[in-house]
Design a protein around this motif. Structure first.
Motif, mmCIF file in Angstrom:
data_model
loop_
_atom_site.group_PDB
_atom_site.id
_atom_site.type_symbol
_atom_site.label_atom_id
_atom_site.label_comp_id
_atom_site.label_asym_id
_atom_site.label_seq_id
_atom_site.Cartn_x
_atom_site.Cartn_y
_atom_site.Cartn_z
ATOM 1 N N THR A 1 25.388 38.495 38.734
ATOM 2 C CA THR A 1 25.651 38.436 40.210
ATOM 3 C C THR A 1 27.126 38.689 40.567
ATOM 4 O OG1 THR A 1 23.837 36.728 40.390
ATOM 5 C CG2 THR A 1 25.534 36.846 42.140
ATOM 6 N N ALA B 1 28.563 41.800 42.492
ATOM 7 C CA ALA B 1 29.542 41.766 43.607
ATOM 8 C C ALA B 1 30.814 42.078 43.538
ATOM 9 C CB ALA B 1 29.607 40.080 44.016
ATOM 10 N N THR B 2 31.323 42.217 42.439
ATOM 11 C CA THR B 2 32.726 42.871 42.231
ATOM 12 C C THR B 2 32.589 44.152 42.423
ATOM 13 O OG1 THR B 2 33.245 40.897 40.477
ATOM 14 C CG2 THR B 2 34.429 43.138 40.690
ATOM 15 N N CYS C 1 32.206 45.407 45.896
ATOM 16 C CA CYS C 1 33.592 44.963 46.755
ATOM 17 C C CYS C 1 34.466 46.400 46.537
ATOM 18 C CB CYS C 1 34.183 43.913 46.392
ATOM 19 S SG CYS C 1 33.338 42.293 47.009
#
Length: 260
Positions: free
Chosen positions: A9, A13-14, A17
């Motif tokens: 997760t 998400a990284t 971004c």
């Protein structure tokens, strides 16, 4: 790695971004030249509008601006500066440069700006090689923001031909009424100096009485925006005064508008 794992997760998400950041940064860099061009075009439009030359969007701004000569003025002496490019000079950036800034005393700072640049651009509208209009950049504190604009004067250096503000953060419907065409329309024909060439332009709290002896210097106040009105009156008196364009306007009067 399991789809339900915390590590996966975080990785997803990284990555998301990073990708989004690259896209936003790339768009900002890609669009910056267009933004700069539009900003320069908007500045020209407002200079022309102050002079009463820009009426509607059907007009070619660059073509109209060929009538305008940009020159740089030493505010202390009122003389033109020839060794700096007037077109690219950024007076607002220069005001932050210790070598080019002038710090204002509390008594001097009627515009609430604390400091200005030594030099400022002026814009001269010419017809047949003869100056018809002098346009001066102005800025100063209103209620919530710094207002940036231009005032256009006739060659008597006293009669207003137009006033526009192109950037501010005043309250819409109150101080924001500086953009109202009806309010801007009451400025042309007003005079900003008295017989001794002191700046006396005045924005009233209410409407001007045409029978008042000083009515020629007075303008209706902005309804519900007393502090914005006072700010505009203060910034105008500052820029027309001795610390602003006063020496330059005096020189123009003395030299019949040629000044170098």
């Amino acid at each position: 790695m399991s789809n339900n794992s915390i590590s996966k997760t975080f990785i997803v998400a990284t990555l998301l971004c990073v990708v989004c950041s690259v896209m936003v940064s790339g768009a900002a860099v890609f669009l910056k030249p267009a933004q700069e061009r539009n900003k320069a075009l908007d500045k020209k439009k407002n200079i022309l509008a102050a002079a009463g030359l820009y009426k509607d969007e059907s007009q070619n701004i660059d073509e109209l601006f060929k009538k305008v000569e940009t020159r740089l003025v030493d505010l202390a002496t009122g003389t033109y500066v020839s060794d700096i490019n007037a077109t690219s000079f950024d007076a607002y950036a220069a005001a932050k440069d210790p070598k080019l800034q002038v710090m204002l005393t509390r008594e001097q700072d009627k515009a609430g700006v604390k400091r200005i640049a030594k030099y400022a651009p002026v814009y001269l509208v010419q017809e047949g090689g003869i100056v018809q209009t002098i346009i001066l950049p102005i800025h100063g504190k209103g209620l919530w923001s710094t207002l940036y604009g231009f005032i256009a004067l006739a060659t008597d250096t006293n009669t207003v031909k137009g006033l526009v503000f192109y950037e501010h953060g005043e309250t819409p419907g109150l101080g924001g009424e500086v953009d109202n065409p009806l309010w801007k329309a009451i400025w042309p024909g007003k005079t900003v100096f008295d017989d001794s060439w002191n700046p006396v332009v005045q924005i009233l709290k209410g409407a001007v009485n045409p029978q008042d002896a000083g009515a020629i210097h007075q303008v209706d106040g902005l309804s519900g925006a007393t502090l914005t009105s006072r700010g505009i009156e203060g910034l105008l008196r500052f820029w027309l005064g001795e610390t602003g364009f006063g020496p330059y306007l005096t020189k123009l009067r003395q030299e019949g508008g040629s000044n170098g």
